[in-house]
Write a protein that holds these residues in place. Structure first.
Motif, short mmCIF file in Angstrom:
data_model
loop_
_atom_site.label_atom_id
_atom_site.label_comp_id
_atom_site.label_asym_id
_atom_site.label_seq_id
_atom_site.Cartn_x
_atom_site.Cartn_y
_atom_site.Cartn_z
N SER A 36 61.89 28.96 58.02
CA SER A 36 61.71 29.88 56.90
C SER A 36 60.48 30.77 57.11
CB SER A 36 61.56 29.09 55.59
OG SER A 36 60.47 28.18 55.66
N THR A 37 59.52 30.28 57.87
CA THR A 37 58.35 31.09 58.20
C THR A 37 58.76 32.32 58.99
OG1 THR A 37 56.93 29.13 58.26
CG2 THR A 37 56.09 31.11 59.33
N THR A 59 66.06 38.99 60.55
CA THR A 59 66.06 37.60 60.08
C THR A 59 67.09 36.78 60.84
OG1 THR A 59 65.36 38.28 57.87
CG2 THR A 59 66.35 36.10 58.08
N LEU A 60 68.27 37.34 61.03
CA LEU A 60 69.33 36.62 61.74
C LEU A 60 68.93 36.27 63.16
CD1 LEU A 60 72.27 35.59 61.57
CD2 LEU A 60 73.00 37.83 62.42
N MET A 61 68.26 37.19 63.84
CA MET A 61 67.86 36.94 65.23
C MET A 61 66.66 36.02 65.32
SD MET A 61 68.32 40.48 67.35
CE MET A 61 67.90 39.57 68.84
N PHE A 62 65.71 36.19 64.40
CA PHE A 62 64.44 35.48 64.49
C PHE A 62 64.46 34.13 63.78
CE2 PHE A 62 59.68 35.66 63.30
CZ PHE A 62 59.32 34.98 64.44
N ALA A 63 65.07 34.09 62.60
CA ALA A 63 65.10 32.86 61.82
C ALA A 63 66.43 32.12 61.92
CB ALA A 63 64.78 33.15 60.36
N GLY A 64 67.46 32.83 62.34
CA GLY A 64 68.77 32.20 62.43
C GLY A 64 69.50 32.18 61.11
N THR A 101 67.45 28.05 56.82
CA THR A 101 67.00 29.44 56.99
C THR A 101 68.02 30.44 56.48
OG1 THR A 101 67.94 29.66 59.23
CG2 THR A 101 65.69 28.79 59.05
N GLN A 102 69.05 29.98 55.82
CA GLN A 102 70.11 30.89 55.36
C GLN A 102 69.70 31.60 54.08
OE1 GLN A 102 74.09 29.56 53.70
NE2 GLN A 102 74.73 30.26 55.75
N THR A 103 69.61 32.93 54.13
CA THR A 103 69.30 33.74 52.97
C THR A 103 70.59 34.38 52.44
OG1 THR A 103 68.83 35.64 54.39
CG2 THR A 103 66.96 34.23 53.81
N ILE A 104 70.48 35.14 51.37
CA ILE A 104 71.68 35.77 50.81
C ILE A 104 72.39 36.67 51.81
CG2 ILE A 104 72.47 37.47 49.12
CD1 ILE A 104 70.64 36.27 47.08
N PRO A 105 71.69 37.58 52.52
CA PRO A 105 72.38 38.43 53.48
C PRO A 105 73.09 37.65 54.59
CG PRO A 105 70.24 39.35 52.97
CD PRO A 105 70.27 37.98 52.37
#
Length: 219
Positions: free
Chosen positions: A89-90, A164-169, A175-179
């Motif tokens: 999440s960081t 976010t997808l590339m860096f946090a997955g 690490t799953q966010t709304i987008p």
């Protein structure tokens, strides 16, 4: 794929922390840039605004390189915390800070530059230090632009996807966010779940944009 509140909660958490950090970085950057004539100012500002024009995948790639285990920054962080920043999440917070910074920087800069220099000069004649001028004059007189920048930065961080997808997955429950949840829902054919997240995102973004308009007209 099953519906979960975690992406919603994480999106709010990431956007909130990122907004606070971005606000502090932007205030310091603007104050440093406009305080005196500085060599290379155009270069610095070009770097500041790069996230606005770079593809999100490029930003994500650069973040992976900078904070990955093969970089000295990544090694220092891992030696201190015992874990890599990647796929946490960081990482999502860092990505949100990077993409939100240009919007907040520009808004705050506009506010600072709108402050009457005669007021600042009078305060310094009366013995005010640079810090006192910033805290008691510049920031209060720029509050409308600052609030606009904060809301825009929050909205941008809330909706960040590519970096976010590339860096946090896109790890459910971590690490799953709304987008990224919308992306996974579409990929797995869970259109109904995707609609839930889309409606939440649209509703919240609408409220924030409405707030910006109110700030601009009421203050």
């Amino acid at each position: 794929m099953q519906w979960s509140w975690h992406p919603v909660q994480l999106s709010f958490f990431v956007a909130t922390i990122a907004t606070v950090c971005t606000f502090l970085f932007a205030i310091m950057a603007v104050y440093w840039m406009i305080r005196k004539k500085r060599k290379g100012k155009a270069i610095f500002e070009t770097i500041f605004f790069l996230p606005l024009v770079l593809p999100p995948t490029v930003i994500g790639f650069l973040l992976v390189i900078i904070f990955g285990r093969n970089s000295w920054i990544g090694n220092v962080i891992e030696s201190i915390t015992g874990n890599s920043v990647l796929f946490t999440s960081t990482a999502a917070i860092i990505a949100a800070i990077v993409v939100a910074f240009p919007l907040m920087y520009q808004s705050i800069k506009t506010g600072f530059l709108s402050v009457d220099t005669n007021v600042i000069g009078a305060a310094k004649v009366d013995g005010a230090t640079d810090w006192m001028v910033l805290v008691k004059i510049t920031i209060p007189l720029s509050v409308r632009s600052i609030l606009t920048g904060v809301v825009l930065g929050f909205t941008r961080g809330f909706g960040e996807f590519g970096a976010t997808l590339m860096f946090a997955g896109n790890i459910p429950g971590k690490t799953q966010t709304i987008p990224t949840a919308i992306y996974l829902a579409i990929e797995t054919g869970a259109t109904n779940i995707a609609w839930y997240y889309v409606l939440i995102s649209i509703s919240f973004s609408f409220v924030l944009l409405l707030l910006i308009n109110r700030i601009r007209t009421d203050m």
